[in-house]
Design a protein around this motif. Structure first.
Motif, mmCIF file in Angstrom:
data_model
loop_
_atom_site.group_PDB
_atom_site.id
_atom_site.type_symbol
_atom_site.label_atom_id
_atom_site.label_comp_id
_atom_site.label_asym_id
_atom_site.label_seq_id
_atom_site.Cartn_x
_atom_site.Cartn_y
_atom_site.Cartn_z
ATOM 1 N N ASN A 154 14.905 -4.312 1.034
ATOM 2 C CA ASN A 154 13.975 -4.503 1.666
ATOM 3 C C ASN A 154 14.267 -4.262 3.053
ATOM 4 N N PHE A 155 13.289 -4.197 4.047
ATOM 5 C CA PHE A 155 13.923 -4.129 5.581
ATOM 6 C C PHE A 155 12.101 -4.575 6.498
ATOM 7 N N ASN A 156 12.418 -5.561 6.448
ATOM 8 C CA ASN A 156 11.482 -6.577 7.661
ATOM 9 C C ASN A 156 11.607 -6.483 8.824
ATOM 10 N N ASN A 157 10.565 -5.886 9.483
ATOM 11 C CA ASN A 157 10.768 -5.688 10.788
ATOM 12 C C ASN A 157 9.639 -6.353 11.986
ATOM 13 N N GLY A 158 9.273 -7.621 11.132
ATOM 14 C CA GLY A 158 8.497 -8.979 11.195
ATOM 15 C C GLY A 158 7.237 -8.847 10.613
ATOM 16 N N ARG A 502 1.165 5.472 -9.119
ATOM 17 C CA ARG A 502 2.677 4.820 -9.512
ATOM 18 C C ARG A 502 3.056 3.970 -7.864
ATOM 19 N N ALA A 503 3.665 2.968 -8.813
ATOM 20 C CA ALA A 503 3.532 1.855 -7.706
ATOM 21 C C ALA A 503 5.498 1.725 -7.605
ATOM 22 N N GLU A 504 6.015 1.207 -6.620
ATOM 23 C CA GLU A 504 7.465 0.876 -6.515
ATOM 24 C C GLU A 504 7.756 -0.219 -5.781
ATOM 25 N N VAL A 505 8.327 -1.658 -7.050
ATOM 26 C CA VAL A 505 8.672 -2.639 -5.705
ATOM 27 C C VAL A 505 10.276 -2.757 -5.945
ATOM 28 N N TYR A 506 10.627 -3.449 -5.050
ATOM 29 C CA TYR A 506 12.081 -3.298 -4.755
ATOM 30 C C TYR A 506 11.917 -5.221 -4.664
ATOM 31 N N LEU A 507 12.697 -5.511 -5.457
ATOM 32 C CA LEU A 507 12.146 -7.174 -5.264
ATOM 33 C C LEU A 507 13.377 -7.843 -4.432
ATOM 34 N N PRO A 508 13.152 -8.648 -4.075
ATOM 35 C CA PRO A 508 14.375 -9.049 -3.299
ATOM 36 C C PRO A 508 16.074 -9.762 -4.158
ATOM 37 N N PRO A 509 17.136 -9.669 -3.892
ATOM 38 C CA PRO A 509 17.602 -10.188 -4.591
ATOM 39 C C PRO A 509 18.193 -10.980 -5.210
ATOM 40 N N ASN A 510 18.037 -12.158 -3.978
ATOM 41 C CA ASN A 510 18.564 -12.918 -3.747
ATOM 42 C C ASN A 510 17.880 -14.056 -3.975
ATOM 43 N N VAL A 511 16.376 -13.058 -4.628
ATOM 44 C CA VAL A 511 15.134 -14.868 -5.260
ATOM 45 C C VAL A 511 15.094 -14.355 -6.354
ATOM 46 N N THR A 693 1.752 -11.148 -4.964
ATOM 47 C CA THR A 693 2.482 -11.190 -6.252
ATOM 48 C C THR A 693 4.366 -11.581 -5.545
ATOM 49 N N GLU A 694 4.444 -10.928 -4.541
ATOM 50 C CA GLU A 694 5.732 -11.205 -4.284
ATOM 51 C C GLU A 694 5.946 -10.914 -2.618
ATOM 52 N N PRO A 695 5.924 -11.877 -1.638
ATOM 53 C CA PRO A 695 5.130 -11.142 -0.184
ATOM 54 C C PRO A 695 6.569 -10.466 0.514
ATOM 55 N N ALA A 696 7.513 -11.011 -0.395
ATOM 56 C CA ALA A 696 9.144 -10.532 0.103
ATOM 57 C C ALA A 696 9.215 -9.188 -0.260
ATOM 58 N N ALA A 697 8.575 -8.427 -1.557
ATOM 59 C CA ALA A 697 9.456 -7.957 -2.122
ATOM 60 C C ALA A 697 8.709 -6.038 -1.498
ATOM 61 N N GLY A 698 9.392 -5.180 -0.889
ATOM 62 C CA GLY A 698 9.254 -3.476 -0.660
ATOM 63 C C GLY A 698 8.463 -2.800 -1.478
ATOM 64 N N LEU A 699 7.470 -1.927 -1.379
ATOM 65 C CA LEU A 699 6.478 -1.339 -1.684
ATOM 66 C C LEU A 699 6.423 -0.419 -1.379
ATOM 67 N N GLU A 700 6.082 0.629 -2.390
ATOM 68 C CA GLU A 700 5.595 1.967 -1.968
ATOM 69 C C GLU A 700 4.401 2.304 -3.066
ATOM 70 N N VAL A 701 3.606 2.678 -2.854
ATOM 71 C CA VAL A 701 2.418 2.730 -3.355
ATOM 72 C C VAL A 701 2.212 4.477 -3.261
ATOM 73 N N GLN A 702 1.642 5.059 -4.335
ATOM 74 C CA GLN A 702 0.906 6.265 -4.396
ATOM 75 C C GLN A 702 0.374 6.749 -5.773
ATOM 76 N N THR A 703 -0.595 8.217 -5.656
ATOM 77 C CA THR A 703 -0.812 7.710 -6.803
ATOM 78 C C THR A 703 -0.442 9.136 -7.595
ATOM 79 N N MET A 704 0.262 9.148 -8.760
ATOM 80 C CA MET A 704 0.689 10.119 -8.962
ATOM 81 C C MET A 704 0.651 11.883 -8.630
ATOM 82 N N PHE A 705 -0.545 12.016 -8.593
ATOM 83 C CA PHE A 705 -0.865 13.733 -7.838
ATOM 84 C C PHE A 705 0.525 13.830 -6.865
#
Length: 845
Positions: A154-158, A502-511, A693-705
């Motif tokens: 996860n990359f946070n640009n501020g 389809r949504a993909e969530v990448y949780l911060p592993p240190n949490v 649910t998790e503000p620090a997570a990286g997200l990718e959300v798109q239609t399944m199509f």
């Protein structure tokens, strides 16, 4: 010998002066003796003397080329047509070859790639870090490094947090492989975990290309990472295919599996290391026993070149596709050469008088053949240069196009000496193909104009028949790929793509460090998603088809029969509502429930799994163990099969486990949301729920199509490439057909005029011209059909199930297209024949 060569190169003027002085001396001596002609023709003597110190072959070729330049300057239309045909033909071939070099033969950005090998364990692509440490301690290799190219961070640009692609690697990665760094340095074993090396495109796109970023920190996975280096612009990863992750980090969890790359000791070869592998595997198995004796099966393969293509099945498939594509564009070049050969035959007819005089004066046929081929050589070299420029432009355009891949693909198509050599080779082949036959035919022509005209016309007809046959093969291949695209778009993947997100969530592993915290997040997220108005249900999964895949090759042992079966299947971990959310029907048994939490292991398999491994008896209720943990698993349901990575693949065996019974320490989770409203309208709501649910997570959300668009990419690429090649072949064939028909009408103008004078109707004149057209078209299609039935067979491995390489619709469509375009090509010659005036024609004769 060297002195003679030196005199030829640098003292020619001196030799000429000495010859003139010698001739003048003999003249003076002869004049003193009263002999006016001392030794015959001095011009002949000079030429004979010059031949002794000239490079005759080279200088004759230079003179022929100079003559060809002067001659071609007066035939600008011919030159333009030939250059256009050859430039397109050679350019397309060079562009495809440069792509093949990039995908198959490109050198990774490492030190001495020839001494690096890719090490597999038990046929698997990755191994545990502990195994890599064992390989390092064995001292069989100079050193071993590992990388996990399929990871995220996860990359946070501020402002927001985004998931990006990361390469997780061992601490000796840069030192063992010798990966170059343009700015800063790579890490070594003395560095801390929180350091990062950036890919240049990520550096420019996300960090503004600031060179002062080296030494500063960026936030990854919620913690600061110090930037210590930036890779060069032409960086190529070890995995190849243009794959270029955004960042490189030395941090990974102990359960991460890594691809192992070993540096061979000086003087050692891959064959020698493979011979030593069995003994090494037995020693490692004794030290650290693994299930199925995995340590006993190690294999080392080169990372570049032909050896890599031969050893890796996936690379071989890509190589086969490019081989077929190069063969087809080679046929397009052949069509272009036939066009140029036809034009050269017409041009040669204007030189018959000159050639006859030269032959009568004693010129050798070989010398005249070289002179005639000089024009073809000039045209083909110029065409190759034009084609190489076209390939350069095409390569830059392809590299700049954002490709719709689910992973970062950044092509570095830089035509090198191999591409330039290939273009020169094509120029030589084109010279022979387009120039040799017209030149030889011109030398064989008799002085009888009638015989010459008839022979020349017959030769052009043969060329056009061959051109149509080759075009038929290319067009058939293009039609099959277009048919494949049409069928693939009509195929269903086995689940609903029209009403799902389809949504993909990448949780911060240190949490999220343990299994419980990850499961709690998944439960809260699913509850929040179900509460969105317009959402029917939601589910979590480790894998959503077409976005990722995990497959196992394992031995299954059934407790009721004791039977042991070697099985290969795809695997997934899902929540109870997964099958309902995806609209995958259960054919037998029940879905997972909240009570399936690991107290007793349960699985659901698909119908292909049952057909392959459970043919005897009722599958529901059967229990088996597999090599992963030797714990009994009970089958509670059978689901309908789905596609996994490509829409055209054959259905594969699949095994599902409840996520609650997994020791799930992976911080990447995917969600499926089934909507009663249009999915695109719910994207913002889904994103907001997951962000809350998790503000620090990286997200990718798109239609399944949209998410599975990659599944259609192979069919789309094949159809686009083959369709373009087919269109070019058709265009060149039509030009050739038009040329021969127009040439035939021009040669038969007197005959047509006489026929009209004695009462031939326009219908009979049209039939006269169209008869030639019909014979050539029928012959070309017949020959092309026979060839296409044979050469299109290897294409079937790229097609969706049910599409044959002899598909009658595709073949019939090609015949119809060739016939229609042929009629269009014949219209102008027919109109010209009908416009012949008998009086004008006879007066001109």
């Amino acid at each position: 010998m060297m002195r003679r060569l030196f005199l030829k190169l640098f003292r020619r003027r001196r030799l000429q002066d000495e010859l003139e002085a010698e001739i003048a001396f003999h003249r003076e001596m002869a004049a003193a003796a009263g002999n006016p002609i001392p030794f015959g023709n001095t011009g002949v003597i000079k030429e004979q003397a010059f031949d002794l110190w000239r490079f005759n072959r080279v200088e004759n070729l230079w003179r022929d080329l100079a003559l060809a330049v002067r001659s071609l300057r007066h035939s600008q239309g011919f030159v333009l047509s030939a250059l256009l045909s050859l430039g397109l033909g050679i350019g397309v071939n060079t562009a495809i070859f440069s792509l093949a070099v990039e995908f198959l033969l490109s050198q990774p950005s490492v030190r001495d790639a020839a001494s690096l090998v890719y090490v597999r364990q038990g046929g698997n692509s990755h191994m545990e870090p502990a195994t890599i440490e064992q390989l390092r301690r064995s001292r069989v290799f100079e050193d071993v490094a590992g990388e996990n190219e399929e990871s995220f961070i996860n990359f946070n640009n501020g402002v927001e947090t985004r998931r990006i692609f990361a390469m997780q690697a061992t601490r000796n990665y840069f030192t063992v492989l010798g990966v170059p760094v343009a700015n800063g340095r790579g890490w070594d074993e003395s560095d801390a975990d929180d350091v990062v090396v950036l890919h240049p495109r990520f550096w420019r796109a996300r960090l503004g290309g600031d060179p002062a970023i080296v030494g500063k920190s960026i936030r990854l996975d919620g913690r600061p990472y110090t930037v210590i280096g930036i890779l060069p612009d032409n960086f190529r990863s070890l995995i190849g295919y243009g794959y270029a992750p955004d960042v490189f980090v030395p941090r990974y969890t102990q359960d991460t599996i890594l691809a192992a790359y070993a540096r061979l000791k000086p003087g050692m070869t891959a064959a020698q290391i493979n011979a030593a592998m069995p003994a090494l595997g037995q020693r490692m198995q004794q030290e650290n026993p693994l299930p199925d004796d995995l340590n006993k099966y190690f294999q080392a393969t080169p990372i570049t070149g032909i050896a890599r293509i031969a050893k890796e099945h996936e690379v071989m498939t890509v190589a086969l596709f490019f081989g077929i594509l190069l063969a087809l564009v080679g046929l397009v070049l052949l069509i272009a050469c036939v066009n140029v050969a036809g034009l050269s035959l017409v041009r040669a007819s204007t030189k018959q008088r000159e050639i006859a005089i030269r032959l009568a004066l004693g010129a050798s046929r070989g010398r005249l053949l070289q002179q005639l081929l000089s024009e073809s050589l000039l045209l083909c070299v110029a065409g190759a240069a034009l084609g190489f420029l076209f390939a350069l432009v095409a390569a830059k355009a392809v590299a700049a196009i954002p490709l719709p891949f689910p992973v970062p693909i950044r092509l570095q198509i830089d035509p090198d000496w191999r591409v330039a050599s290939y273009a020169l080779l094509l120029a030589f082949v084109a010279t022979v193909a387009s120039g040799l036959m017209p030149a030889w035919q011109a030398l064989r022509e008799s002085l009888s104009s009638g015989m010459r005209r008839e022979r020349k016309l017959r030769m052009r007809r043969v060329l056009v028949v061959g051109q149509i046959a080759v075009s038929f093969v290319v067009l058939t291949s293009a039609a099959l790929f277009l048919q494949n695209l049409a069928r693939s778009t009509s195929l269903g993947p086995g689940f609903d793509i029209r009403h799902t997100i389809r949504a993909e969530v990448y949780l911060p592993p240190n949490v999220y460090k343990d299994n419980r915290s990850i499961h709690l997040f998944a439960e809260r997220a699913v509850e929040g998603l179900r509460a969105i108005p317009g959402v029917q249900t939601a589910a979590a999964a480790r894998i959503v088809p077409f976005t990722d895949s995990t497959n196992f090759a394992s031995q299954l042992e059934f407790s009721d029969s004791g039977e042991k079966i070697a099985a290969r299947f795809n695997w997934n971990g899902v929540s109870p509502e997964f099958f309902r959310a995806m609209d995958i029907p259960l054919l037998r048994g029940r879905p997972f429930t909240d009570q399936d939490n690991g107290r007793s292991k349960v699985v659901i398999v698909n119908d292909v799994f049952v057909r392959n491994y459970l043919q005897a008896g009722e599958p529901v209720g059967r229990t088996f163990t597999w090599s992963r943990d030797r714990v009994p698993y009970r089958i509670v349901g059978v689901a309908r099969s789905t596609k996994n990575m490509t829409i055209g693949e054959d259905p594969r065996a699949q095994l599902y486990e409840p996520m609650a019974q997994l020791q799930n320490d992976r911080s990447r989770i995917q969600f499926i949301v089934r909507c009663t409203t249009p999915p695109a309208m719910q994207l913002a709501s889904v994103r907001q729920v997951l962000r809350n649910t998790e503000p620090a997570a990286g997200l990718e959300v798109q239609t399944m199509f949209s998410a599975i668009g990659f599944a259609f990419l192979p069919s789309q690429i094949g159809a686009a490439l083959m369709g373009s090649v087919g269109f070019l072949a058709l265009l060149l064939a039509v030009i050739g057909l038009y040329g021969v028909l127009a040439f035939s009408v021009m040669r038969r103008t007197r005959e047509i005029g006489i026929r009209i004078a004695v009462g031939a109707s326009p219908r009979h004149v049209s039939q006269l011209v169209l008869a030639d057209f019909a014979r050539m078209l029928a012959a070309g299609i017949g020959i092309g059909l026979a060839i296409a039935l044979l050469v299109t067979r290897p294409l079937s491995r790229f097609f969706v199930p049910g599409l044959s390489s002899t598909d009658p619709v595709s073949f019939g469509g090609v015949i119809l297209v060739l016939a229609l375009t042929g009629v269009l090509a014949a219209l102008s010659p027919v109109r010209r024949a009908l416009s012949v005036h008998p009086g004008t024609c006879l007066r001109s004769e």
